[in-house]
Write a protein that holds these residues in place. Structure first.
Motif, mmCIF file in Angstrom:
data_model
loop_
_atom_site.group_PDB
_atom_site.id
_atom_site.type_symbol
_atom_site.label_atom_id
_atom_site.label_comp_id
_atom_site.label_asym_id
_atom_site.label_seq_id
_atom_site.Cartn_x
_atom_site.Cartn_y
_atom_site.Cartn_z
ATOM 1 N N TYR A 147 -3.823 15.069 120.647
ATOM 2 C CA TYR A 147 -3.617 14.350 121.915
ATOM 3 C C TYR A 147 -3.667 12.840 121.686
ATOM 4 O O TYR A 147 -2.944 12.065 122.308
ATOM 5 C CB TYR A 147 -4.661 14.767 122.955
ATOM 6 C CG TYR A 147 -6.077 14.608 122.477
ATOM 7 C CD1 TYR A 147 -6.805 13.479 122.784
ATOM 8 C CD2 TYR A 147 -6.683 15.587 121.704
ATOM 9 C CE1 TYR A 147 -8.094 13.316 122.337
ATOM 10 C CE2 TYR A 147 -7.967 15.434 121.246
ATOM 11 C CZ TYR A 147 -8.662 14.298 121.569
ATOM 12 O OH TYR A 147 -9.935 14.131 121.114
ATOM 13 N N TRP A 148 -4.499 12.434 120.751
ATOM 14 C CA TRP A 148 -4.601 11.001 120.448
ATOM 15 C C TRP A 148 -3.335 10.512 119.745
ATOM 16 O O TRP A 148 -2.779 9.470 120.088
ATOM 17 C CB TRP A 148 -5.832 10.748 119.576
ATOM 18 C CG TRP A 148 -6.019 9.322 119.172
ATOM 19 C CD1 TRP A 148 -6.496 8.320 119.973
ATOM 20 C CD2 TRP A 148 -5.723 8.737 117.905
ATOM 21 N NE1 TRP A 148 -6.519 7.143 119.263
ATOM 22 C CE2 TRP A 148 -6.045 7.363 117.995
ATOM 23 C CE3 TRP A 148 -5.226 9.232 116.706
ATOM 24 C CZ2 TRP A 148 -5.885 6.491 116.924
ATOM 25 C CZ3 TRP A 148 -5.067 8.367 115.641
ATOM 26 C CH2 TRP A 148 -5.397 7.003 115.762
ATOM 27 N N GLU A 151 -0.786 9.949 122.209
ATOM 28 C CA GLU A 151 -0.977 8.687 122.922
ATOM 29 C C GLU A 151 -0.424 7.528 122.106
ATOM 30 O O GLU A 151 0.227 6.629 122.638
ATOM 31 C CB GLU A 151 -2.469 8.436 123.184
ATOM 32 C CG GLU A 151 -3.110 9.389 124.169
ATOM 33 C CD GLU A 151 -2.436 9.332 125.512
ATOM 34 O OE1 GLU A 151 -1.976 8.241 125.900
ATOM 35 O OE2 GLU A 151 -2.352 10.388 126.156
ATOM 36 N N VAL A 152 -0.705 7.541 120.805
ATOM 37 C CA VAL A 152 -0.217 6.468 119.944
ATOM 38 C C VAL A 152 1.312 6.456 119.955
ATOM 39 O O VAL A 152 1.941 5.404 120.091
ATOM 40 C CB VAL A 152 -0.757 6.637 118.500
ATOM 41 C CG1 VAL A 152 -0.154 5.591 117.584
ATOM 42 C CG2 VAL A 152 -2.267 6.542 118.487
ATOM 43 N N ASN A 154 3.257 7.579 122.291
ATOM 44 C CA ASN A 154 3.692 7.078 123.602
ATOM 45 C C ASN A 154 3.591 5.566 123.677
ATOM 46 O O ASN A 154 4.463 4.900 124.222
ATOM 47 C CB ASN A 154 2.828 7.676 124.716
ATOM 48 C CG ASN A 154 3.279 9.073 125.054
ATOM 49 O OD1 ASN A 154 4.375 9.461 124.691
ATOM 50 N ND2 ASN A 154 2.427 9.817 125.732
ATOM 51 N N LEU A 155 2.495 5.054 123.135
ATOM 52 C CA LEU A 155 2.283 3.609 123.163
ATOM 53 C C LEU A 155 3.430 2.904 122.446
ATOM 54 O O LEU A 155 3.925 1.868 122.897
ATOM 55 C CB LEU A 155 0.945 3.292 122.484
ATOM 56 C CG LEU A 155 0.521 1.833 122.483
ATOM 57 C CD1 LEU A 155 0.283 1.366 123.898
ATOM 58 C CD2 LEU A 155 -0.747 1.671 121.660
ATOM 59 N N GLN A 158 7.025 4.239 124.406
ATOM 60 C CA GLN A 158 7.157 3.993 125.841
ATOM 61 C C GLN A 158 6.602 2.623 126.237
ATOM 62 O O GLN A 158 6.738 2.197 127.375
ATOM 63 C CB GLN A 158 6.411 5.060 126.653
ATOM 64 C CG GLN A 158 6.806 6.472 126.351
ATOM 65 C CD GLN A 158 8.134 6.840 126.983
ATOM 66 O OE1 GLN A 158 8.598 6.189 127.912
ATOM 67 N NE2 GLN A 158 8.764 7.881 126.473
ATOM 68 N N VAL A 268 -0.225 15.406 127.118
ATOM 69 C CA VAL A 268 0.025 14.024 126.728
ATOM 70 C C VAL A 268 1.474 13.624 126.995
ATOM 71 O O VAL A 268 1.753 12.511 127.435
ATOM 72 C CB VAL A 268 -0.328 13.827 125.240
ATOM 73 C CG1 VAL A 268 0.176 12.487 124.763
ATOM 74 C CG2 VAL A 268 -1.816 13.902 125.047
ATOM 75 N N LEU B 296 -3.613 2.667 128.797
ATOM 76 C CA LEU B 296 -2.918 2.753 127.516
ATOM 77 C C LEU B 296 -1.974 1.585 127.282
ATOM 78 O O LEU B 296 -1.929 1.025 126.197
ATOM 79 C CB LEU B 296 -2.155 4.078 127.429
ATOM 80 C CG LEU B 296 -1.544 4.349 126.065
ATOM 81 C CD1 LEU B 296 -2.610 4.556 125.019
ATOM 82 C CD2 LEU B 296 -0.641 5.572 126.115
ATOM 83 N N TYR B 297 -1.209 1.192 128.318
ATOM 84 C CA TYR B 297 -0.197 0.164 128.084
ATOM 85 C C TYR B 297 -0.729 -1.255 128.299
ATOM 86 O O TYR B 297 -0.089 -2.219 127.909
ATOM 87 C CB TYR B 297 1.030 0.427 128.956
ATOM 88 C CG TYR B 297 1.642 1.761 128.643
ATOM 89 C CD1 TYR B 297 2.253 1.979 127.412
ATOM 90 C CD2 TYR B 297 1.549 2.827 129.534
ATOM 91 C CE1 TYR B 297 2.778 3.212 127.086
ATOM 92 C CE2 TYR B 297 2.082 4.067 129.221
ATOM 93 C CZ TYR B 297 2.696 4.255 127.999
ATOM 94 O OH TYR B 297 3.202 5.484 127.674
#
Lengths: 322, 338
Positions: A147-148, A151-152, A154-155, A158, A268, B296-297
């Motif tokens: 999941y982490w 996130e990375v 996505n960062l 996105q 996620v 997050l962003y």
């Protein structure tokens, strides 16, 4: 073979029944927990509680309660959510299956390819720096919280870079294949890569150590004595034999993932699959929904394992006798 | 990797000593142990860090708090200046030793202090759950393998059923049911939201993974000459188990330790990320990643750092696991690990 098939299927039925009992015990008979309050959700009123007790026969003995639960799940299939008043659980579940299957299938292809290529390369180049380098990839793969990592990813895709380098990445979510095959592929590309990295780590390690130990076996020595080249031995003999282990491992992992272990990846990346459904249910304490997804998952996994064992016995006759 | 060793070890060294020597000579075990030591020392320093450096209580939200940075008083949570100007932006990392080194989370709490406190919980749960798994699994495996017959088939069937149940689903089901009301059964009572619940749940779900191989090993040991000799000599069952069987099972248990700690830790953070592990106001690396999701962003550091800590710890544990395996299992040494 017929005898083996019958025996294996009987075992599968046994495990299924036991799992259903286990699920039942967890949700309906945990000491110190009132199941009605559980099922009705947070802050339920007396009326709802009574309704729940009546529906699931909660004032009757254990075995009747069990039968009642199974009837609602598999025969009447009318399990309804109390949090989302009246929403039937099973249609939600069947709607979510294609997304999960798409995610897991794609990831499985990637991790099998990665695992085989890197695992065989590492085993073949044991004396050079390539082996430890691949080894580090494998260790990092198994150490990443999926999941982490998501996130990375996505960062990166996105976040700020979304305006430039990753413009082509669609927003998070699932696009059904029937709607747009291209969109389906793009939407799933990064979830596939993320999920597969974790499993690639496991498969690289397993395939490598399997091949290395096979290389010490007598049949390999015979091949060498016959004058076969190392490369040929590695690819044609050792790698082929290692596939037996890969098949059984793959069956377990694939079943578990489709059954809900892909949950974290789905959450996620916002993919509306079975895992994501379980997650939403968790957030709302929607117990009937959780119960249904868990039972469905167990069902799928047991069937998948039985199929793997049958394939196994079909490939390797020794298994049938065992 | 050592060079050729003689086929027969003529020295009087015990296998344990040989294994220990191999482990000490292995570079991987040094790298892994120092990584682990640093992580453990950092997390244990959490109370010191909170009182001396960050000077805030990392468990209390300070939504309207201010902090003096470079002589200027700044709001910990600033009104967002982007987009619709809704929501707040917590203070970013200062990168200076002092308060808000890594910035604040959406409740104005010091991320660095929470990171260290969270690590204590994650590691505590990881180690305790692994210990529980290994103890129960060894017990179950030895009993099943040694007694055979009905007891063995019953235990094996139970293990098969738990095995077929995916770890995440089993722990999710258990957590959901136990989380809000706790667990009461006879003298055993665990409060809702207590740290013992995740330990108990994670410890139990992994039992089959260890118990099955141990049972198999005990089954094979039972057929060995020295055990048969002990049985023939009229030794009591307890003597045979403790003097003949257990010493031969211990190496496999040792190999499992680092791997199980890593697995338990990863499971804990996943459960906490799903909000069914460690409960607020307690923190763990998983809950901090979850808290960082909404930021997050804007403040990626909140979600990134706990994940990095998890990866570093898990890599160290897996590396150590490989080294221990190669030291204890000469066959694996032959295969030569990475």
């Amino acid at each position: 073979m017929t005898r083996f098939v019958i025996k294996r299927l009987a075992a599968a039925v046994f495990v299924l029944v036991s799992i259903s009992i286990l699920v039942f015990l967890i949700f309906f008979a945990t000491p110190g927990v009132d199941p009605a309050a559980r099922i009705a959700g947070r802050n339920a009123d007396q009326l709802t509680l009574q309704q729940v007790r009546a529906t699931f026969d909660l004032d009757k003995p254990l075995h009747i309660r069990y039968v009642s639960m199974m009837k609602h799940l598999f025969i009447d299939r009318d399990l309804t959510s109390y949090v989302n008043r009246g929403a039937e659980v099973l249609p939600q579940l069947t709607q979510a299956i294609p997304a999960t299957l798409s995610l897991v299938f794609g990831a499985a292809i990637i991790w099998l390819l990665l695992g085989l290529i890197l695992g065989i390369t590492a085993a073949g180049m044991r004396k050079s720096w390539v082996d430890p380098a691949i080894g580090i990839i494998g260790i990092i793969g198994v150490s990443l919280p999926v999941y982490w990592l998501g996130e990375v990813v996505n960062l990166i895709t996105q976040g700020r870079l979304h305006a430039t380098l990753f413009r082509w990445v669609p927003p998070l979510g699932y696009v059904p294949f029937t709607e747009s095959p291209g969109g389906w592929f793009l939407a799933l590309l990064f979830p596939w890569l993320t999920l597969s990295l974790l499993y690639a780590g496991i498969y690289i390690r397993v395939i490598r150590s399997e091949i290395v130990s096979l290389m010490q076996e007598d049949f390999i020595k015979t091949e060498r004595a016959k004058g076969a080249g190392e490369k040929r031995i590695l690819i044609k003999h050792a790698s082929r034999m290692s596939l037996i282990t890969v098949v059984s491992l793959f069956g377990l992992d694939f079943g578990a993932l489709v059954g809900g272990s892909a949950l974290l990846t789905e959450v996620v990346f916002g993919i509306q699959g079975v895992g994501r459904l379980t997650f939403t249910a968790l957030q709302n304490f929607d117990l009937p929904l959780i119960m249904a997804t868990v039972m469905y998952a167990a069902f799928f996994i047991v069937i998948a394992n039985a199929i793997v064992d049958l394939v196994y016995a079909w490939i390797d006759p020794r298994v049938r006798r065992g | 990797m050592t060079t050729h060793e003689p086929a027969f070890d003529l020295s009087s060294e015990s296998p344990g000593k040989i294994a220990l020597r191999t482990l000490v000579r292995d570079r991987r075990s040094w790298i892994a142990s120092s990584m682990l030591l640093v992580v453990v020392a950092l997390t244990l320093s959490a109370p010191l860090y909170a009182s001396l450096i960050s000077k805030t209580d990392p468990f209390v939200s300070t939504i309207n708090g201010t902090v003096v940075l470079d002589g200027v008083e700044v709001q910990v949570l600033q009104q967002s200046t982007e987009g619709l100007k809704l929501g707040v932006n917590p203070i970013g990392p200062t990168w200076k030793i002092g308060p808000y080194f890594l910035g604040a989370d959406n409740q104005g709490r010091d991320v660095a202090a929470r990171l260290l406190y969270g690590g204590t919980n994650t590691l505590l749960i990881g180690f305790s759950a692994a210990a529980l798994t290994l103890i129960v699994a060894t017990l179950v495996g030895v009993i099943a393998g040694y007694s055979g017959r009905i007891i063995d088939s019953v235990i094996s069937r139970i293990l098969d059923v738990i095995w077929a149940f995916p770890v995440y689903l089993l722990s999710i089901s258990l957590s959901v049911v136990l989380l809000t009301s706790g667990f009461k059964w006879g003298p055993l009572s665990l409060e809702a939201g207590s740290l013992y619940l995740p330990i108990f749940i994670i410890g139990l779900v992994y039992v089959p993974y260890v118990a099955r191989p141990i049972r198999g090993q005990v089954l094979a040991l039972r057929e060995r000459e020295f055990v048969k000799a002990a049985i023939g000599g009229g030794a009591k069952n307890s003597t045979i188990i403790f003097r003949e069987i257990l010493p031969n099972v211990i190496p496999s248990v040792l190999v499992f330790i680092p791997l199980m700690v890593s697995l338990a830790m990863l499971t804990e953070s996943a459960l906490s990320f799903l909000s069914i592990g460690v409960q607020p106001p307690d923190a763990s690396w998983g809950t901090i990643i979850k808290d960082g999701l909404g930021l997050l962003y804007t403040r990626p550091i909140v979600a990134l750092t706990p994940g990095l800590f998890i990866v570093v710890t898990a890599v160290a544990l897996n590396l150590l696991g490989d080294a221990v395996r190669d030291a204890l299992d000469p066959k694996a040494r032959l295969r030569g690990a990475f």
